[in-house]
Design an enzyme around this catalytic site. Structure first.
Site, PDB file in Angstrom:
ATOM      1  N   MET A   1       0.841  -1.196   0.000  1.00 45.05           N
ATOM      2  CA  MET A   1       0.000   0.000   0.000  1.00 45.05           C
ATOM      3  C   MET A   1       0.874   1.242   0.000  1.00 45.05           C
ATOM      4  SD  MET A   1      -2.776   1.272   2.852  1.00 45.05           S
ATOM      5  CE  MET A   1      -1.557   2.075   3.868  1.00 45.05           C
ATOM      6  N   SER A   2       0.509   2.223  -0.810  1.00 42.46           N
ATOM      7  CA  SER A   2       1.250   3.475  -0.844  1.00 42.46           C
ATOM      8  C   SER A   2       0.992   4.270   0.433  1.00 42.46           C
ATOM      9  CB  SER A   2       0.835   4.297  -2.060  1.00 42.46           C
ATOM     10  OG  SER A   2       1.124   3.608  -3.254  1.00 42.46           O
ATOM     11  N   ALA A   3       1.967   5.078   0.824  1.00 46.74           N
ATOM     12  CA  ALA A   3       1.835   5.883   2.028  1.00 46.74           C
ATOM     13  C   ALA A   3       0.734   6.916   1.862  1.00 46.74           C
ATOM     14  CB  ALA A   3       3.159   6.572   2.322  1.00 46.74           C
ATOM     15  N   PRO A   4       0.006   7.238   2.946  1.00 46.18           N
ATOM     16  CA  PRO A   4      -1.087   8.221   2.855  1.00 46.18           C
ATOM     17  C   PRO A   4      -0.657   9.550   2.250  1.00 46.18           C
ATOM     18  CG  PRO A   4      -1.210   7.059   4.940  1.00 46.18           C
ATOM     19  CD  PRO A   4       0.066   6.611   4.283  1.00 46.18           C
ATOM     20  N   TYR A 146       5.254   5.631  -8.868  1.00 47.11           N
ATOM     21  CA  TYR A 146       4.495   4.457  -8.447  1.00 47.11           C
ATOM     22  C   TYR A 146       5.029   3.204  -9.147  1.00 47.11           C
ATOM     23  CZ  TYR A 146       0.537   6.585  -5.941  1.00 47.11           C
ATOM     24  OH  TYR A 146      -0.264   7.218  -5.018  1.00 47.11           O
TER      25      TYR A 146
END
Length: 292
Positions: A1-4, A146
């Site tokens: 999951m990508s960081a917020p 990404y």
């Protein structure tokens, strides 16, 4: 999951509203899917994940959070025509070729946000507005790197094969110019020096830039190297292959400089059936087709 901190700027550009029909490309852990469900309502969310194992875990995570959006396993490049039209399309993986299916399945006036990786490691945060079933216009809102869509990943790397046949020259351009050049210059390089990857291997006693063809899967494509020793007037350039990668890249950079070094916010792109077109200031002004 990508960081917020990476995800939120995309969600802000997407600007989901209650009742929106949203297509998400890449469910991942389900975290952003939950955010979209909270903002727009789960009934209008369709999220596609290519990895069955990841999709199963995401479904469990979303149920635990109290959401049951429409989850699908498959190739997100094709979109989800059965659930179209969509008001928003949220893409969670790097994209070089922007699929026409996403535009076709978005309402006129609808929005597509995605990390655009037309070349190299640096990606660009792109917001497109769809005007009809074949055309979308957009501008850039910062950089964002990404992981690429699986079918669009580059597997090439730098290799100095046939080094004895390379041509040699000198340049007054310091290779470090390309280490952290302005995003506007990077966009020009994507358009005028397409499908070129580069990275630096500099050490204390030398500045070096290595260039290679991103779409070369044979290990026998064109390559270049530019090396500059501190205090030297010129840098040494070696190039091999059907393309002169250093010449292309440096020429693109200098054309950007000759236009007055335009800032990032002056660039935009048009996506239509003929391809992707980078433009300066407005779509009807100076344009370059991006060869992907």
């Amino acid at each position: 999951m990508s960081a917020p901190g990476i995800v939120f700027p995309f969600l802000e550009l997407l600007a989901p509203q209650e009742g929106d029909r949203i297509l998400e490309i890449g469910t991942g852990s389900g975290w952003t899917t939950a955010m979209l469900s909270w903002a727009a309502g789960p009934d209008g969310i369709t999220s596609i994940e290519v990895d069955e194992r990841v999709a199963t875990q995401a479904a469990d995570n979303l149920r635990a959070a109290g959401y049951r959006p429409n989850l699908r396993i498959g190739n997100g490049v094709k979109g989800r025509p059965r659930d179209a039209p969509f008001d928003r399309v949220h893409v969670t993986a790097g994209v070089s070729h922007i699929p026409m299916a996403w535009i076709e399945q978005t309402r006129p006036g609808g929005v597509i946000v995605l990390p655009w990786h037309a070349g190299g490691l640096l990606g660009h945060r792109l917001r497109l507005t769809v005007v009809d079933g074949t055309t979308a216009f957009g501008r850039f809102h910062g950089t964002a790197s990404y992981m690429m869509l699986r079918e669009q990943r580059y597997n090439s790397r730098w290799s100095a094969h046939h080094h004895e046949e390379a041509t040699h020259s000198t340049t007054r351009i310091n290779p470090r110019t390309f280490w952290s050049m302005e995003p506007g210059a990077h966009l020009m390089c994507l358009a005028l020096a397409p499908r070129i990857g580069w990275y630096d291997t500099s050490e204390d006693d030398e500045n070096s830039l290595l260039l290679y063809e991103l779409d070369d899967h044979t290990g026998q494509g064109s390559w270049a190297a530019c090396d500059h020793k501190p205090g030297a007037a010129d840098a040494e350039v070696a190039q091999y292959g059907g393309r002169r990668l250093w010449d292309e890249l440096s020429s693109a950079y200098l054309q950007w400089a000759s236009l007055g070094s335009p800032g990032y916010d002056r660039f935009g792109i048009t996506v239509d059936p003929t391809g992707v077109h980078l433009w300066l200031d407005r779509p009807t002004a100076l344009t370059w087709k991006v060869e992907l």
